[in-house]
Design a protein around this motif. Sequence first.
Motif, PDB file in Angstrom:
ATOM      1  N   ASN A  33     -40.383 -30.034 -70.441  1.00 39.46           N
ATOM      2  CA  ASN A  33     -40.388 -28.868 -71.682  1.00 39.46           C
ATOM      3  C   ASN A  33     -40.086 -27.547 -69.872  1.00 39.46           C
ATOM      4  OD1 ASN A  33     -41.913 -28.924 -73.463  1.00 39.46           O
ATOM      5  ND2 ASN A  33     -43.698 -28.927 -72.489  1.00 39.46           N
ATOM      6  N   GLY A  35     -38.570 -23.696 -68.506  1.00 43.59           N
ATOM      7  CA  GLY A  35     -38.833 -23.045 -68.539  1.00 43.59           C
ATOM      8  C   GLY A  35     -38.306 -21.744 -67.309  1.00 43.59           C
ATOM      9  N   PHE A  47     -44.802 -16.556 -64.805  1.00 41.43           N
ATOM     10  CA  PHE A  47     -43.826 -16.552 -65.995  1.00 41.43           C
ATOM     11  C   PHE A  47     -43.542 -15.742 -67.051  1.00 41.43           C
ATOM     12  CE2 PHE A  47     -43.815 -20.251 -69.564  1.00 41.43           C
ATOM     13  CZ  PHE A  47     -43.561 -18.893 -70.977  1.00 41.43           C
ATOM     14  N   ALA A  50     -40.936 -20.441 -72.091  1.00 43.16           N
ATOM     15  CA  ALA A  50     -40.209 -22.289 -72.103  1.00 43.16           C
ATOM     16  C   ALA A  50     -40.605 -22.553 -73.613  1.00 43.16           C
ATOM     17  CB  ALA A  50     -41.907 -21.879 -71.571  1.00 43.16           C
ATOM     18  N   TYR A  60     -43.903 -17.230 -74.979  1.00 44.24           N
ATOM     19  CA  TYR A  60     -43.782 -16.317 -73.908  1.00 44.24           C
ATOM     20  C   TYR A  60     -44.856 -15.708 -72.932  1.00 44.24           C
ATOM     21  CZ  TYR A  60     -39.248 -16.818 -76.682  1.00 44.24           C
ATOM     22  OH  TYR A  60     -38.360 -17.151 -77.529  1.00 44.24           O
ATOM     23  N   CYS A  96     -35.263 -20.876 -63.282  1.00 47.00           N
ATOM     24  CA  CYS A  96     -35.746 -21.920 -63.988  1.00 47.00           C
ATOM     25  C   CYS A  96     -35.892 -23.060 -63.793  1.00 47.00           C
ATOM     26  CB  CYS A  96     -33.647 -22.150 -64.896  1.00 47.00           C
ATOM     27  SG  CYS A  96     -34.055 -23.323 -65.698  1.00 47.00           S
ATOM     28  N   ARG A 105     -48.028 -22.485 -68.600  1.00 48.35           N
ATOM     29  CA  ARG A 105     -48.035 -21.087 -68.254  1.00 48.35           C
ATOM     30  C   ARG A 105     -47.836 -21.319 -66.323  1.00 48.35           C
ATOM     31  NH1 ARG A 105     -47.563 -17.405 -71.879  1.00 48.35           N
ATOM     32  NH2 ARG A 105     -48.258 -18.195 -74.256  1.00 48.35           N
TER      33      ARG A 105
END
Length: 123
Positions: A33, A35, A47, A50, A60, A96, A105
């Motif tokens: 994943n 993010g 956060f 992702a 989100y 990133c 998160r």
Amino acid sequence: QVQAVESGGGVVQAGGSLRLSCAAPERTFRGHNMGWFRQAPGKEREFVAAISWSGGYPYYADSVKGRFTISTDSAKNTVHLQMNSLKSDDTAIYYCAATRAVYSRDRRDFTSWGQGTQVTVSA
């Protein structure tokens, strides 16, 4: 450790838009994943959004929901963050990173951090 590379930051007026991109090596991108996090001066890294490398299951932070959209281009091992209706509170360095955790998160679950790209939203 192989890192992601962010691009697309800049200076924009409040209400404007920017599109960030993150390029990652295939072995980092696939099966993870991807993010986006951000860090404003004097604040902790938080956060933002992702998504799975295949482009499914985006999630989100409440502060950006409805304004930001995360997406992937699997052919190019790239993840994008489209940011609309930008506010001064969105000013930060955007990073990133990758994770194998599901719906995490927590920045401690993410690796392969890039150097970041600066986003500045002027009033």
